[in-house]
Design a protein around this motif. Structure first.
Motif, mmCIF file in Angstrom:
data_model
loop_
_atom_site.group_PDB
_atom_site.id
_atom_site.type_symbol
_atom_site.label_atom_id
_atom_site.label_comp_id
_atom_site.label_asym_id
_atom_site.label_seq_id
_atom_site.Cartn_x
_atom_site.Cartn_y
_atom_site.Cartn_z
ATOM 1 N N LYS A 49 70.867 43.740 24.523
ATOM 2 C CA LYS A 49 69.960 43.419 23.429
ATOM 3 C C LYS A 49 70.417 42.104 22.806
ATOM 4 O O LYS A 49 71.596 41.812 22.772
ATOM 5 C CB LYS A 49 70.008 44.515 22.360
ATOM 6 C CG LYS A 49 69.221 45.733 22.745
ATOM 7 C CD LYS A 49 69.314 46.799 21.684
ATOM 8 C CE LYS A 49 70.622 47.548 21.762
ATOM 9 N NZ LYS A 49 70.746 48.612 20.773
ATOM 10 N N GLN A 50 69.454 41.368 22.326
ATOM 11 C CA GLN A 50 69.819 40.109 21.693
ATOM 12 C C GLN A 50 70.375 40.396 20.311
ATOM 13 O O GLN A 50 69.669 40.876 19.446
ATOM 14 C CB GLN A 50 68.586 39.212 21.586
ATOM 15 C CG GLN A 50 68.873 37.856 21.004
ATOM 16 C CD GLN A 50 69.441 36.911 22.043
ATOM 17 O OE1 GLN A 50 68.834 36.638 23.060
ATOM 18 N NE2 GLN A 50 70.642 36.416 21.803
ATOM 19 N N LYS A 51 71.649 40.160 20.146
ATOM 20 C CA LYS A 51 72.226 40.337 18.828
ATOM 21 C C LYS A 51 71.664 39.262 17.911
ATOM 22 O O LYS A 51 71.434 38.141 18.334
ATOM 23 C CB LYS A 51 73.751 40.199 18.921
ATOM 24 C CG LYS A 51 74.450 40.878 17.791
ATOM 25 C CD LYS A 51 75.922 40.956 18.064
ATOM 26 C CE LYS A 51 76.291 42.235 18.760
ATOM 27 N NZ LYS A 51 77.718 42.440 18.831
ATOM 28 N N PHE A 52 71.425 39.651 16.684
ATOM 29 C CA PHE A 52 70.769 38.682 15.808
ATOM 30 C C PHE A 52 71.774 37.754 15.141
ATOM 31 O O PHE A 52 72.719 38.180 14.497
ATOM 32 C CB PHE A 52 69.967 39.400 14.733
ATOM 33 C CG PHE A 52 69.292 38.436 13.823
ATOM 34 C CD1 PHE A 52 68.251 37.675 14.294
ATOM 35 C CD2 PHE A 52 69.729 38.271 12.528
ATOM 36 C CE1 PHE A 52 67.634 36.766 13.473
ATOM 37 C CE2 PHE A 52 69.120 37.359 11.703
ATOM 38 C CZ PHE A 52 68.067 36.607 12.179
ATOM 39 N N ASP A 67 66.290 35.068 27.824
ATOM 40 C CA ASP A 67 67.142 33.886 27.776
ATOM 41 C C ASP A 67 68.314 33.983 28.755
ATOM 42 O O ASP A 67 68.781 32.983 29.292
ATOM 43 C CB ASP A 67 67.694 33.681 26.361
ATOM 44 C CG ASP A 67 66.657 33.047 25.475
ATOM 45 O OD1 ASP A 67 65.554 32.775 25.980
ATOM 46 O OD2 ASP A 67 66.951 32.822 24.296
#
Lengths: 226, 252, 221
Positions: free
Chosen positions: A219-222, A40
């Protein structure tokens, strides 16, 4: 008389060069971090590279053809679509596909009528630039509002926030200036002075983008969709 | 540029300057309010969860320390009844059976509310127990490994235990995983908890998450309470990896 | 019948009604004598000092001083006293703690009368007693713990077949499953099982598991 106007043409050209290549830091950082960030956010890096590529192309075209209008006109279309896609991908909540596609449609209609029907592609056209500036500012403001209600981390270190703020600043000025040029006829010298002003804004925004490129999380933090 | 244009230029400069000031102020105040709001939110969340845990602890203790022993005492008293009549005998046996069932349920309930091992022995023993219990009962095998000398603060331990429980539950119920590996390690000032299952996985952008609802939401708020971050790596058919990073709190 | 000295017993529990029930049940049994009751660990130690009982049945969770601490002190000061832990629930960690502290056996509180008596007699003969409701998981935990009563360390010799069956028992296999894997009749397996129980001098599967692990007949991963 503002100081910038009294600088002799050569050195002001040099400053302009420097200003327009201020996207370079962000582009270099993007090279190093491209493989580490989630898909993204890679789109943002792409936007940065396209911007740099256009700067180089503009300089080449300005030297060889004497005008960078053609590549400029095409570049703004590409940029507009990429930003739309970026903000669509960054949508935290439910993404609405039809909004995205109608925006793309609107942009295409505006571009075609501005560059092919009302004017020609070889001159610098304002209408499309006004339309897409407005759209991008709206999208960025929407993104900012999403972030301040949903995000719980520090905003200053949030790449999405920084990019959105950059977009709001840059395209607000761009909208005003393009609107001004479109409505009122000014002399070439006046236009040039205004562009210097615009380049100052550009410099600021490019530095913000460099920070954003640096801080895009690997990293994609949730985040839970609400 | 004629004088008229210079005037307009000045006007534009001023307008641009004012707009710039507004924009800067706008962003600055937004960040400030956001930060304050965030702190308040976190405080509220912490208070809420703390109340919840205390309440659970109290109820679990009541069940475990008072009701349980009383019931076994009742059973003991019934056992003391000496009767030769077959009918009475079978009635008493039935009563005993029911008491055993109730005791069993009491144990399960109190353990769900607050595991004794967690309070008495801390996170690591409690998770070991949970893992072996779930592996025995459920269809999922759970491996648990701890890096040596990881010490977890008791309060953080409760949160982490709940997170682990929730993730195990998710993996069993939604992902139909057959294997989960839980790892706990300390790196620098951070405590790293990772849970990996081999289940169905999901698109982390998908609305599927919303349907999983409460479970993940609880995990998220626990992580927030711990001032940590949660990373989710999942995709259809590749399982799910939860990574939770929290600042290490040295227990006194 | 010859009159041997009765087994003297002390009871400790913080719930009076359980204490009363247990006391009245035990005092009806021939050969047992309840010498006193305590409602916490502190009292229990005081009482044990005076009475020097053969057996103590104590609850684990008690106010003031819990059963674990009391057991630790008693088994250090009076190693002759055999202690049985009473647990409300089958709680692995509490039970392991009690055994490590020096208890010789444990019971769940809702155990049947006959089992309580069996436990008392087993422990009185210096044998460990594992409650019938013991799961294999708990047995493995006990086996891995520091609990090592002397009676466990007398290795009888086992045939290869027996060793194989011991291993399968430790892996929670039923007689039926063992019979299938080893191509034997169920009766034969049951026979082996009895022989193993006898050789190990234990009474339950839990006993087999603990014995096997302690003596290296089975390795827990």
């Amino acid at each position: 008389m503002p100081a910038l106007l009294s600088i002799d043409p050569m050195s002001s050209y040099f400053i302009l060069m420097l200003f327009s290549y201020s996207i370079l830091p962000a582009a270099v950082i993007a090279c190093f971090r491209y493989s580490k960030v989630p898909a993204d956010n890679r789109l943002f890096f792409l936007i940065v590279w396209v911007a740099l590529f256009n700067e180089i192309l503009s300089d080449i075209f300005a030297v060889t053809f004497g005008s960078s209008a053609v590549n400029g006109n095409i570049y703004v279309l590409v940029e507009a679509i990429l930003y739309c896609l970026l903000f669509y991908r960054w949508q935290v909540q439910r993404r609405r596909k039809y909004v995205f596609w109608s925006l793309i449609g609107l942009l295409l209609v505006a571009w075609i009528s501005d560059n092919l029907i009302l004017h020609t592609v070889v001159q610098t056209n304002s209408l499309f630039r006004i339309v897409y500036s407005f759209i991008l500012v709206f999208l960025a403001l929407d993104q900012i509002n999403q972030l301040i209600t949903g995000e719980r981390e520090n905003l200053l270190k949030n790449a999405r926030f920084l990019v959105s703020v950059g977009v709001v600043i840059f395209f607000t000025y761009k909208a005003i200036i393009e609107l001004l040029f479109w409505l009122l006829p000014f002399s070439k010298g006046f236009q040039f002075s205004i562009y210097i002003l615009m380049d100052c804004v550009n410099l600021l925004v490019n530095l913000i983008f460099a920070l954003a490129a640096l801080w895009i999380p690997t990293k994609q933090k949730f985040i839970l969709p609400s | 540029m004629d004088t008229n244009e210079t005037k307009i230029y000045l006007a534009i400069l001023i307008a641009a300057g004012i707009l710039g000031v507004f924009l800067v102020f706008f962003v600055a105040t937004m960040i400030r309010h956001h930060r304050r709001n965030r702190a308040l939110y976190l405080e509220k969340l912490q208070a809420e969860i703390r109340t919840l845990e205390n309440e659970r602890k109290r109820i679990a203790a009541d069940l475990h320390d008072d009701l349980g022993p009383l019931l076994s005492a009742v059973k003991m008293l019934i056992g003391n009844v000496d009767t030769t009549a077959d009918e009475d005998r079978s009635t008493l046996d039935k009563a005993n059976l029911h008491i055993d069932t109730i005791l069993g349920q009491l144990h399960v309930i109190s353990n769900n509310l607050m595991p004794q091992a967690l309070i008495r022995k801390g996170l690591i023993v409690a998770v070991e127990e949970l893992a072996s219990e779930r592996s025995d009962k459920g269809a999922m095998q759970i491996g648990f490994s701890v890096e040596k000398d990881v010490v977890v603060d008791p309060e953080q331990g409760i949160h982490l235990y709940r997170i682990i429980g929730e993730v195990i539950h998710n993996a069993e119920k939604h992902a139909q995983a057959s294997r989960m590996d839980i790892k706990l390690q300390a790196s620098g000032e951070k405590l790293l908890l990772s849970l990996k299952d081999n289940g169905k996985g999901f698109d982390s952008r998908n609305s599927e998450i919303a349907q999983r609802g409460l479970g993940l939401k609880n995990v998220v708020s626990r992580v927030e309470t711990l001032k940590g971050s949660l990373y989710l790596d999942s995709g259809p058919e590749k399982g799910t990896l939860y990574t939770i990073e929290i600042p290490l709190k040295q227990s006194l | 019948m010859t009159q041997t000295a009765p087994i003297t017993i002390l009871l400790a529990d913080d719930h009076e009604i359980y204490l009363d029930g247990l006391q009245s049940m035990l005092s009806k049994q021939p050969g047992l004598e309840v010498r006193g009751t305590a409602s916490n660990g502190q009292q229990l130690i005081g009482l044990a000092k005076k009475q020097k009982p053969d057996i103590i049945l104590t609850d684990i969770l008690m106010p003031e001083m819990d059963g674990i601490e009391a057991t630790r002190i008693l088994s250090r000061d009076y190693p002759a006293i055999n202690i049985i832990a009473l647990s409300v629930f089958n709680e692995d960690n509490l039970i392991v703690d009690m055994l490590e502290a020096g208890a010789k056996g444990y019971l769940v509180k809702n155990a049947h009368k006959s089992e309580i008596l069996e436990a008392i007699h087993t422990v009185h003969q210096n044998q460990p007693y594992y409650c019938r409701s013991t799961t294999t998981r708990l047995a493995r935990l006990i086996a891995r713990s520091k609990f090592t009563p002397e009676s466990l360390i007398q290795v009888a010799s086992f045939s290869d077949k027996e060793k194989e069956i011991i291993k399968l028992i430790c892996e929670e296999k039923t007689s039926k499953e063992i019979a299938k894997t080893l191509y034997m009749g169920i009766r034969t397996v049951e026979g082996y099982r009895l022989k193993i129980l006898e050789k190990m001098n234990v009474k339950s599967v839990a006993g087999i598991v603990v014995y096997a692990v302690k003596n290296g007949l089975y390795k827990v991963e």
